[in-house]
Design a protein around this motif. Sequence first.
Motif, PDB file in Angstrom:
ATOM      1  N   LEU A 283       0.855  -1.203   0.000  1.00 40.91           N
ATOM      2  CA  LEU A 283       0.000   0.000   0.000  1.00 40.91           C
ATOM      3  C   LEU A 283       0.884   1.243   0.000  1.00 40.91           C
ATOM      4  CD1 LEU A 283      -2.505  -1.142   2.778  1.00 40.91           C
ATOM      5  CD2 LEU A 283      -3.006  -0.929   0.337  1.00 40.91           C
ATOM      6  N   PHE A 284       0.316   2.378  -0.458  1.00 40.66           N
ATOM      7  CA  PHE A 284       1.075   3.630  -0.418  1.00 40.66           C
ATOM      8  C   PHE A 284       1.469   3.994   1.007  1.00 40.66           C
ATOM      9  CE2 PHE A 284      -0.773   5.026  -4.605  1.00 40.66           C
ATOM     10  CZ  PHE A 284       0.435   5.356  -5.210  1.00 40.66           C
ATOM     11  N   ASN A 285       0.530   3.760   1.936  1.00 35.60           N
ATOM     12  CA  ASN A 285       0.708   4.377   3.249  1.00 35.60           C
ATOM     13  C   ASN A 285       1.172   3.420   4.337  1.00 35.60           C
ATOM     14  OD1 ASN A 285      -1.627   2.962   3.385  1.00 35.60           O
ATOM     15  ND2 ASN A 285      -2.949   4.661   4.054  1.00 35.60           N
ATOM     16  N   VAL A 286       1.793   2.317   3.922  1.00 36.76           N
ATOM     17  CA  VAL A 286       2.350   1.398   4.920  1.00 36.76           C
ATOM     18  C   VAL A 286       3.785   1.048   4.532  1.00 36.76           C
ATOM     19  CG1 VAL A 286       2.074  -0.797   6.154  1.00 36.76           C
ATOM     20  CG2 VAL A 286       0.056   0.368   5.251  1.00 36.76           C
ATOM     21  N   VAL A 287       4.714   1.223   5.456  1.00 33.77           N
ATOM     22  CA  VAL A 287       6.089   0.757   5.243  1.00 33.77           C
ATOM     23  C   VAL A 287       6.014  -0.766   5.107  1.00 33.77           C
ATOM     24  CG1 VAL A 287       8.378   0.551   6.306  1.00 33.77           C
ATOM     25  CG2 VAL A 287       7.006   2.634   6.671  1.00 33.77           C
ATOM     26  N   PRO A 288       6.555  -1.328   4.002  1.00 32.00           N
ATOM     27  CA  PRO A 288       6.389  -2.776   3.800  1.00 32.00           C
ATOM     28  C   PRO A 288       6.959  -3.592   4.970  1.00 32.00           C
ATOM     29  CG  PRO A 288       7.133  -1.752   1.777  1.00 32.00           C
ATOM     30  CD  PRO A 288       7.232  -0.696   2.855  1.00 32.00           C
ATOM     31  N   GLY A 289       6.108  -4.378   5.572  1.00 30.54           N
ATOM     32  CA  GLY A 289       6.520  -5.167   6.740  1.00 30.54           C
ATOM     33  C   GLY A 289       7.138  -6.489   6.340  1.00 30.54           C
ATOM     34  N   ALA A 290       6.798  -6.981   5.166  1.00 30.41           N
ATOM     35  CA  ALA A 290       7.324  -8.282   4.739  1.00 30.41           C
ATOM     36  C   ALA A 290       7.580  -8.229   3.245  1.00 30.41           C
ATOM     37  CB  ALA A 290       6.323  -9.389   5.067  1.00 30.41           C
ATOM     38  N   CYS A 291       8.460  -9.090   2.804  1.00 25.41           N
ATOM     39  CA  CYS A 291       8.742  -9.138   1.361  1.00 25.41           C
ATOM     40  C   CYS A 291       9.271 -10.519   0.986  1.00 25.41           C
ATOM     41  CB  CYS A 291       9.775  -8.067   1.014  1.00 25.41           C
ATOM     42  SG  CYS A 291      10.027  -7.907  -0.763  1.00 25.41           S
ATOM     43  N   GLU A 292       8.816 -11.003  -0.160  1.00 24.94           N
ATOM     44  CA  GLU A 292       9.377 -12.237  -0.718  1.00 24.94           C
ATOM     45  C   GLU A 292      10.155 -11.845  -1.975  1.00 24.94           C
ATOM     46  OE1 GLU A 292       6.654 -15.617  -1.031  1.00 24.94           O
ATOM     47  OE2 GLU A 292       7.605 -16.100  -2.950  1.00 24.94           O
ATOM     48  N   LEU A 293      11.345 -12.383  -2.092  1.00 25.63           N
ATOM     49  CA  LEU A 293      12.239 -12.027  -3.205  1.00 25.63           C
ATOM     50  C   LEU A 293      12.831 -13.318  -3.770  1.00 25.63           C
ATOM     51  CD1 LEU A 293      14.339 -10.177  -4.737  1.00 25.63           C
ATOM     52  CD2 LEU A 293      15.692 -10.207  -2.629  1.00 25.63           C
ATOM     53  N   TRP A 294      12.826 -13.447  -5.096  1.00 28.39           N
ATOM     54  CA  TRP A 294      13.445 -14.631  -5.718  1.00 28.39           C
ATOM     55  C   TRP A 294      14.775 -14.207  -6.330  1.00 28.39           C
ATOM     56  CZ3 TRP A 294       8.947 -17.236  -8.954  1.00 28.39           C
ATOM     57  CH2 TRP A 294       7.896 -17.557  -8.078  1.00 28.39           C
ATOM     58  N   LEU A 295      15.831 -14.885  -5.931  1.00 26.66           N
ATOM     59  CA  LEU A 295      17.173 -14.586  -6.436  1.00 26.66           C
ATOM     60  C   LEU A 295      17.784 -15.813  -7.094  1.00 26.66           C
ATOM     61  CD1 LEU A 295      19.087 -12.617  -3.623  1.00 26.66           C
ATOM     62  CD2 LEU A 295      18.393 -11.763  -5.871  1.00 26.66           C
ATOM     63  N   GLU A 296      18.520 -15.586  -8.164  1.00 26.18           N
ATOM     64  CA  GLU A 296      19.171 -16.691  -8.867  1.00 26.18           C
ATOM     65  C   GLU A 296      20.572 -16.246  -9.289  1.00 26.18           C
ATOM     66  OE1 GLU A 296      17.662 -18.946 -12.763  1.00 26.18           O
ATOM     67  OE2 GLU A 296      19.033 -17.293 -13.190  1.00 26.18           O
ATOM     68  N   VAL A 297      21.544 -17.160  -9.166  1.00 19.81           N
ATOM     69  CA  VAL A 297      22.872 -16.907  -9.747  1.00 19.81           C
ATOM     70  C   VAL A 297      23.224 -18.082 -10.648  1.00 19.81           C
ATOM     71  CG1 VAL A 297      23.726 -15.492  -7.847  1.00 19.81           C
ATOM     72  CG2 VAL A 297      24.093 -17.962  -7.770  1.00 19.81           C
ATOM     73  N   ARG A 298      24.002 -17.793 -11.713  1.00 14.23           N
ATOM     74  CA  ARG A 298      24.430 -18.863 -12.631  1.00 14.23           C
ATOM     75  C   ARG A 298      25.905 -18.713 -12.962  1.00 14.23           C
ATOM     76  NH1 ARG A 298      19.652 -20.747 -16.682  1.00 14.23           N
ATOM     77  NH2 ARG A 298      17.896 -19.863 -15.555  1.00 14.23           N
ATOM     78  N   HIS A 299      26.532 -19.850 -13.192  1.00 12.61           N
ATOM     79  CA  HIS A 299      27.923 -19.887 -13.667  1.00 12.61           C
ATOM     80  C   HIS A 299      28.159 -21.260 -14.281  1.00 12.61           C
ATOM     81  CE1 HIS A 299      32.184 -19.094 -13.957  1.00 12.61           C
ATOM     82  NE2 HIS A 299      31.994 -17.875 -13.460  1.00 12.61           N
ATOM     83  N   ASP A 300      29.132 -21.349 -15.201  1.00 13.26           N
ATOM     84  CA  ASP A 300      29.350 -22.659 -15.829  1.00 13.26           C
ATOM     85  C   ASP A 300      30.498 -23.447 -15.196  1.00 13.26           C
ATOM     86  OD1 ASP A 300      31.567 -21.435 -16.908  1.00 13.26           O
ATOM     87  OD2 ASP A 300      30.935 -21.608 -19.001  1.00 13.26           O
ATOM     88  N   ARG A 301      31.092 -22.919 -14.123  1.00 13.70           N
ATOM     89  CA  ARG A 301      32.156 -23.652 -13.407  1.00 13.70           C
ATOM     90  C   ARG A 301      31.704 -23.892 -11.966  1.00 13.70           C
ATOM     91  NH1 ARG A 301      35.398 -25.416 -17.524  1.00 13.70           N
ATOM     92  NH2 ARG A 301      35.628 -23.743 -18.993  1.00 13.70           N
ATOM     93  N   PRO A 302      31.796 -25.150 -11.494  1.00 12.94           N
ATOM     94  CA  PRO A 302      31.252 -25.476 -10.171  1.00 12.94           C
ATOM     95  C   PRO A 302      31.795 -24.600  -9.043  1.00 12.94           C
ATOM     96  CG  PRO A 302      31.868 -27.490 -11.337  1.00 12.94           C
ATOM     97  CD  PRO A 302      32.328 -26.327 -12.186  1.00 12.94           C
ATOM     98  N   GLU A 303      33.110 -24.386  -8.992  1.00 12.37           N
ATOM     99  CA  GLU A 303      33.694 -23.630  -7.893  1.00 12.37           C
ATOM    100  C   GLU A 303      33.241 -22.163  -7.954  1.00 12.37           C
ATOM    101  OE1 GLU A 303      34.919 -24.322  -5.158  1.00 12.37           O
ATOM    102  OE2 GLU A 303      35.472 -22.249  -4.672  1.00 12.37           O
ATOM    103  N   SER A 304      33.169 -21.634  -9.162  1.00 14.27           N
ATOM    104  CA  SER A 304      32.749 -20.232  -9.300  1.00 14.27           C
ATOM    105  C   SER A 304      31.279 -20.075  -8.926  1.00 14.27           C
ATOM    106  CB  SER A 304      32.957 -19.756 -10.738  1.00 14.27           C
ATOM    107  OG  SER A 304      34.285 -19.944 -11.115  1.00 14.27           O
ATOM    108  N   LEU A 305      30.463 -21.066  -9.260  1.00 15.71           N
ATOM    109  CA  LEU A 305      29.040 -21.000  -8.891  1.00 15.71           C
ATOM    110  C   LEU A 305      28.888 -21.037  -7.367  1.00 15.71           C
ATOM    111  CD1 LEU A 305      26.050 -20.986  -9.706  1.00 15.71           C
ATOM    112  CD2 LEU A 305      26.135 -23.491  -9.767  1.00 15.71           C
ATOM    113  N   ARG A 306      29.673 -21.915  -6.738  1.00 16.51           N
ATOM    114  CA  ARG A 306      29.600 -22.040  -5.278  1.00 16.51           C
ATOM    115  C   ARG A 306      29.979 -20.694  -4.643  1.00 16.51           C
ATOM    116  NH1 ARG A 306      32.329 -22.912  -0.950  1.00 16.51           N
ATOM    117  NH2 ARG A 306      34.309 -22.624  -2.026  1.00 16.51           N
ATOM    118  N   GLN A 307      31.068 -20.111  -5.119  1.00 17.15           N
ATOM    119  CA  GLN A 307      31.557 -18.846  -4.556  1.00 17.15           C
ATOM    120  C   GLN A 307      30.554 -17.712  -4.787  1.00 17.15           C
ATOM    121  OE1 GLN A 307      34.492 -18.730  -2.795  1.00 17.15           O
ATOM    122  NE2 GLN A 307      33.542 -16.795  -2.187  1.00 17.15           N
TER     123      GLN A 307
END
Length: 424
Positions: A283-307
């Motif tokens: 809502l305009f007049n309420v500071v958001p109390g909760a939020c759901e966020l979807w995050l994704e990272v990708r890499h083609d090397r296992p160690e780099s993806l882990r890091q």
Amino acid sequence: MSSDIVEFTAADVLGRLENLARFSAGGPGVTRLAYDSAWCDAHRWLAGQAKSLGLAATADWAGNLFFHDPALQPGPKAPPVLLVGSHLDSVMHGGRYDGAYGTIAGLLLAAANRGRAGLPVVGFVTCEEEDSRFHGGMMGGRSLLGRVEDRELDEVADREGVTWRQALAAARERGCAAPLPAGSVPRAPLFRPALQLELHIEQGPVLEAQHLALAIVERIAGYRRWIVHLDGEARHSGTTPMAMRHDALAAAAEMILAAESIAREAGEPAVATAGFVRPRPGLFNVVPGACELWLEVRHDRPESLRQLGNDVAQRCTDIARRRGVRLELEEGAAQAPTALSPALADVAAGLAQELRIPHRRMPSGAAHDTMVFAQAGIPALLVFVPSRAGVSHSPDEFTTEADLLAGVRFMGALCRRLAEHPPA
Ligand code: GLV
Ligand code: MN
Ligand code: MN
């Protein structure tokens, strides 16, 4: 050794792609989510197409579909086969080529190779690859290969809470899946793949920029995903001083930018994406109390993806702590970076050279069914054709008629060569 180009016409490929694109929940673009009504209509249309080409169409318990010589009985007594195909589902408002192109190619290649000597060529269509309705992680490829836990049928659910089992039951009623045995999900595929191939649009800009017709994919990037749950304090937006806020949406915004800069600093091919944010109460007049966020990272090397994943998770934790917002990082489906078969890549590259097709080898930043086959130890290969301006997962996805045809013809020649002379 035969390396003849297999002749398919524009109508064989383009006409069918056009038809398949009609099966969509609504525009713009194509929306065909696993087991929905458009998906079921497309499934039935494909089975009809197979029959009109003299093939049998057999669905497994999960609604994966196989196109095969009617003389070839699916089941444990069937000989090992060369599987070629792709996925039927799409992202929301996606294009008409992603998955659909490889699906049509599988259908045509099974028909062109029916009754020939060597490994039988069987077309496949996976029920789900995009994670756009369910977050099961490659449910199609995994179910086709029997790599699914029984509990997933009740635990994996869409946004409305419809479980995989329930969605599947509806598709089964429409004739798009075989009976699901009581007890446990089948572990043996209907056809045992000796080799697996997938033809796909590149979904990136490299081939077009380099004026190449084909890519032979050597490895596929993996990903890590999180559903980030943030709990702050919902307060009056007019009376709560800035210094006294615990704004869950502002925390999410900082996390999104942090993930972006971590991936930029890591350099290519690292990528990070926030695909979804839902603040509460919104809502305009309420500071958001909760939020759901979807995050994704990708890499083609296992160690780099882990890091990369660890760095993003650590920054989210730091941001939440500094802002006094409670954080839960729920791990979503993950895929390991996956190497494809060097032996199949060599055969494909040799064939492309013989046929004088301008090509290169490259990694894939997008995930594909092929990675599930490779992870199961099956020699597997992915081949790309160009995408205009590299655009994909968008209604603007486009590949020229000439490139589409050339890709299917090349795969025809590759199937013949591999069926006649499978690499040891
Ligand atoms: C599928 O297209 C993916 O890369 O997630
Ligand atoms: Mn896709
Ligand atoms: Mn795809």
